[in-house]
Scaffold this active site. Structure first.
Site, PDB file in Angstrom:
ATOM      1  N   GLU A 221       0.873  -1.106   0.035  1.00 22.40           N
ATOM      2  CA  GLU A 221      -0.019  -0.132  -0.023  1.00 22.40           C
ATOM      3  C   GLU A 221       0.863   1.415  -0.086  1.00 22.40           C
ATOM      4  O   GLU A 221       0.316   2.516  -0.149  1.00 22.40           O
ATOM      5  CB  GLU A 221      -1.181  -0.083   1.103  1.00 22.40           C
ATOM      6  CG  GLU A 221      -0.787  -0.058   2.470  1.00 22.40           C
ATOM      7  CD  GLU A 221      -0.616  -1.492   3.076  1.00 22.40           C
ATOM      8  OE1 GLU A 221      -0.557  -2.289   2.390  1.00 22.40           O
ATOM      9  OE2 GLU A 221      -0.916  -1.691   4.403  1.00 22.40           O
ATOM     10  N   ASN A 222       2.061   1.090   0.234  1.00 18.27           N
ATOM     11  CA  ASN A 222       2.935   2.456   0.169  1.00 18.27           C
ATOM     12  C   ASN A 222       3.227   2.683  -1.241  1.00 18.27           C
ATOM     13  O   ASN A 222       4.210   3.562  -1.628  1.00 18.27           O
ATOM     14  CB  ASN A 222       4.175   2.295   1.117  1.00 18.27           C
ATOM     15  CG  ASN A 222       4.932   0.914   0.686  1.00 18.27           C
ATOM     16  OD1 ASN A 222       4.386  -0.095   0.335  1.00 18.27           O
ATOM     17  ND2 ASN A 222       6.423   1.027   1.077  1.00 18.27           N
TER      18      ASN A 222
END
Lengths: 216, 216
Positions: A46-47
């Site tokens: 998700e980064n």
């Protein structure tokens, strides 16, 4: 077998070739080690990238390439990078097939609590709330009970929720439980446990017919 | 041509009480030279918008160490125990927001939108005090846009017109914040000649960038 390995192996069976998958920090990351033969998945971080590869040898770690837990990783040949809005559009927009997360509590409605305990130091929800709302299939991977023996699968969550009625499947060291509209269906139990033990270790009503329960 | 200056010069107009966005995810993609300059300047009472408070001594964590913030909009403070303690004891106002929502609030702020509708957080404490809007039978929260006086960002390379490219997971919130602040300062590893970055490869258009700082 180590409980965590047993859970990870069973979760891995739920993943199909080509799936886009987000694995939560901790035990869920083990799942990638146990994929069935011929199954290749695309891991979402998700980064901001798709295609998480294995951990690099320490001297090859790249300062700009970490997973959502901040640990050095690699990126695979099919990988691609994007900003945080795109990353969460992928999540919320239903483009992640499966996410695997841990839980503090899960209940009969598929409600999930995994981000805070009142009175304990707070960490923040990070990306968990978006993942649970957005991914197509939500698998909770956790030990059946807390270390002190208290139940984690409950009638109704008492801790602050991460999301409402989103959990699809619960996989523990003792059982596999599907969350459906009418409640929690016990579909498998572990080879070294009994139906009675699973029922006793669960704080919610389990729906099952004894003849149809498989062993894993 | 975008002006290039030192980190200390770049942050000189940041004053007490201002709102600042800072790029990065657990320190990766955070402009360390600019944060260090802000620490040395010692400006207090800042409102900071950033994904996480990183770790003690790392990235945005240094502003926490140095007690320079009065309000923090963020998704995760679990890496910096002092953030949790300050939140509990009321020393620092922390607005915890799901990561995807924070990204969209910043994107909305920079995109001229009045907010975004997201299903994330419905039925949790995140919905408290927010308008709920039903669209096609699904409930969403109205999340308002975020803007800032300054954005302190990290990119890999800039050309002399400020067009930016990033590396791997160091992109994260940086391109979004570049649109949402009045003054945008970008720390880059290298400044290259005009045309050295193909127009098709530019991630952040140079028109958003006010100042460049050479960093590592």
């Amino acid at each position: 077998m180590d409980k965590r390995v047993r859970i990870a192996k069973r979760v891995a069976k739920e993943l199909h070739d080509g799936d886009v998958v987000n694995l939560g920090i901790g035990m869920p990351t083990l799942v990638a080690n146990y994929l069935s033969h011929g199954v290749s998945i695309v891991l979402h971080s998700e980064n901001g990238f798709l295609g998480i590869g294995p951990e690099p040898q320490s001297e090859l770690a790249d300062k700009d390439l970490v997973n959502a837990g901040g640990k050095p990783v690699t990126i695979q040949e099919n990988g691609c990078c994007f900003d945080s809005a795109m990353s969460f559009a992928i999540i919320r927009g239903g483009h992640v097939d499966t996410t695997v997360l841990g839980a503090l509590e899960v209940d009969e409605q598929g409600n999930l609590a995994n981000w805070m305990v009142p009175g304990k130091r707070i960490s923040g929800m990070g990306g968990a709330m978006d993942l649970v709302v957005g991914a197509k299939k939500i698998i909770i991977a956790m030990e059946h009970n807390n270390k002190d023996g208290t139940v984690k699968i409950v009638k109704q969550c008492s801790l602050p929720l991460t999301a409402q009625a989103e959990v699809d499947l619960i996989i523990t060291d003792m059982a596999v439980i599907a969350v459906q509209k009418d409640g929690l269906h016990l579909i498998e139990i572990a080879e070294d446990t009994t139906l009675e033990e699973v029922v006793a270790a669960t704080g919610a009503q389990l729906i099952f017919s004894e003849d149809n329960i498989r062993i894993f | 041509m975008v002006k290039i200056c030192t980190a200390n010069e770049a942050v000189k107009d940041i004053s007490e009480g201002m709102c600042i966005m800072i790029g990065g995810f657990l320190g990766v993609g955070t402009p360390d030279g600019l944060v260090q300059a802000l620490v040395e300047k010692g400006t207090k009472n800042l409102t900071v918008i950033t994904n996480d408070s990183a770790f003690p001594g790392v990235g945005v964590g240094k502003l926490q160490d140095n007690k320079q913030m009065s309000t923090l909009y963020t998704s995760y403070i679990g890496g910096h125990p002092e953030s949790g303690r300050c939140m509990e004891e009321g020393e620092l106002k922390i607005v915890l927001t799901p990561q995807g929502t924070l990204a969209e609030q910043i994107r909305a702020g920079g995109s001229g939108l009045g907010g975004v509708l997201t299903p994330t957080g419905v039925g949790t404490v995140v919905e408290e005090g927010k308008s709920k809007i039903v669209v096609a039978d699904k409930t969403y929260l109205l999340e308002e846009p975020l803007k800032a006086d300054f954005a302190l960002l990290k990119a890999y390379k800039a050309d002399c017109h400020g067009n930016l490219i990033y590396r791997f997971s160091a992109r994260n919130f940086n391109p979004l914040m570049a649109m949402a602040a009045k003054n945008v300062i970008v720390e880059v590893e290298e400044v290259v000649a005009a045309g050295a970055i193909e127009p098709d490869n530019v991630i952040t258009p140079g028109i958003f960038v006010d100042l460049l700082v050479k960093g590592r």
